[in-house]
Design a protein around this motif. Structure first.
Motif: not given
Length: 371
Positions: A32-33, A54-58, A323-330, A339-352
């Motif tokens: 699994v990658g 890549a270094k962190r994944m290793l 093999y099966a690969a998860w989307w994504t590491f970062y 609209a109120s904060t002007g912030i884009y949030q990460d959608r929460g796929f990351a492992l880190v």
């Protein structure tokens, strides 16, 4: 990557009533990658984002990585200078060769095609020769592939949209893309066959990633209408289920995934010298936030995300996929701007995550990989 350990036919397992998918995944000696592609953040600003991840994944125990093969600088701007695939690989500004040199056993690459079909074949052959020569004796496997081929046949949709089953097909792409795919596969195969006796202890394979199946809306697909006609056939097929969520929505997805993977396996022409089965799951994902920034109704928490992800990984590997690969590491995906904060949030796929914390799924995968 021990492809040779896979049986020649997909495994047919009984459907458990209350499966422990985390334990089921561990019963299979497969891989699994994950991916490191254009993240929205990083923690070592002096490093190229690709090399940092890549270094962190290793360090975490991952033995494979998926990357986007393109001339991209550390600030994620893309070079507009004309260059060949080998020149991209060897240019230190893009960090590709530095990552290829790291002790991953298997490296998956989404290829960027040159302008002409003839150049696709020539440069894929040249890249294959470079990889075989440089990495002979290392035991590495290089998988030279495409990103979501069914999406690439369609008109591009600007963010926050994306090409999907309802997006009209681009007739120019429908005409040209099969020729590029054929050239891609032929270039890899020509160099591999020519150099097999000269450079040993390294493998280079081609693959095509498919991401749609025929239904009431989709009448033309890469796996049904292009792949069977390619000669030589691609070495492998990757299935991205990120646009096939109807097959993986349940916590017991094997009942839908097995027939779908069986169909892909049947449509891929048999091939001498490439270990079976030649189908893997190159991308699966479950966000914690919707594009609007609301909790995803299916996987609003890290715990529910990990549960669904492990179910898909287990179903993939129990079917026989190597093999099966998860989307994504970062994380590299974002919500609409609040609209109120002007912030884009990460959608929460990351492992880190952006705050440099690992997720429940990361910990589960780490435990799986270190057992």
């Amino acid at each position: 990557m021990e492809f040779a350990s896979c049986s020649s036919q997909p495994l047919q397992l009984p459907e458990p009533k209350n499966p422990d998918y985390e334990q089921l995944a561990r019963n299979y000696n497969k891989i699994v990658g994950t991916h490191q592609i254009e993240p929205r953040y990083q923690f070592e600003p002096d490093e190229h984002y690709l090399y940092e991840g890549a270094k962190r994944m290793l360090a975490a125990g991952f033995t494979s990585i998926t990357l986007k093969f393109q001339p991209q600088f550390a600030d994620q701007s893309v070079s507009q200078e004309p260059m060949t695939l080998v020149e991209m690989a060897t240019n230190p500004a893009f960090s590709i060769q530095a990552v290829l040199d790291l002790p991953f056993t298997t490296i998956f690459m989404w290829m960027r095609y040159p302008d002409t079909v003839a150049e696709v074949q020539r440069q894929m052959s040249e890249l294959t020769e470079y990889l075989m020569q440089r990495y002979q004796g290392t035991g590495k496997t290089f998988m030279l592939g495409t990103w979501k081929a069914d999406s690439l046949l369609r008109y591009w949709v600007p963010w926050p949209g994306a090409p999907n089953a309802a997006t009209p097909m681009n007739p120019d792409k429908v005409k040209r893309f099969p020729l590029e795919l054929q050239a891609h596969v032929a270039g890899v195969e020509e160099a591999r066959n020519r150099l097999a006796e000269m450079y040993k202890g390294v493998q280079v394979y081609s693959y095509i990633e498919v991401n749609l199946m025929k239904n009431a809306t989709v009448k033309f697909t890469v796996i049904d209408d292009i792949v069977p006609k390619l000669n030589p056939a691609p070495d492998y097929i990757s299935v991205s289920v990120s646009t096939l969520m109807e097959y993986v929505n349940d916590l017991n997805p094997a009942g839908k995934m097995y027939p779908m993977l069986d169909h892909v396996h049947r449509r891929l022409p048999r091939k001498q010298g490439v270990p079976e089965p030649r189908v893997f799951v190159g991308e699966f994902e479950f966000p914690r936030l919707t594009i609007e920034g609301n909790p995803d109704p299916r996987t609003p928490t890290q715990e529910s995300q990990a549960q669904h992800a492990l179910a898909v990984a287990a179903a993939s590997l129990s079917w026989g996929a190597p093999y099966a690969a998860w989307w994504t590491f970062y994380d590299n995906t974002r919500t609409l701007r609040d609209a109120s904060t002007g912030i884009y949030q990460d959608r929460g796929f990351a492992l880190v995550t952006r705050d440099n914390k690992t997720t429940v799924l990361y910990d589960a995968l780490l435990e799986y990989m270190t057992e």
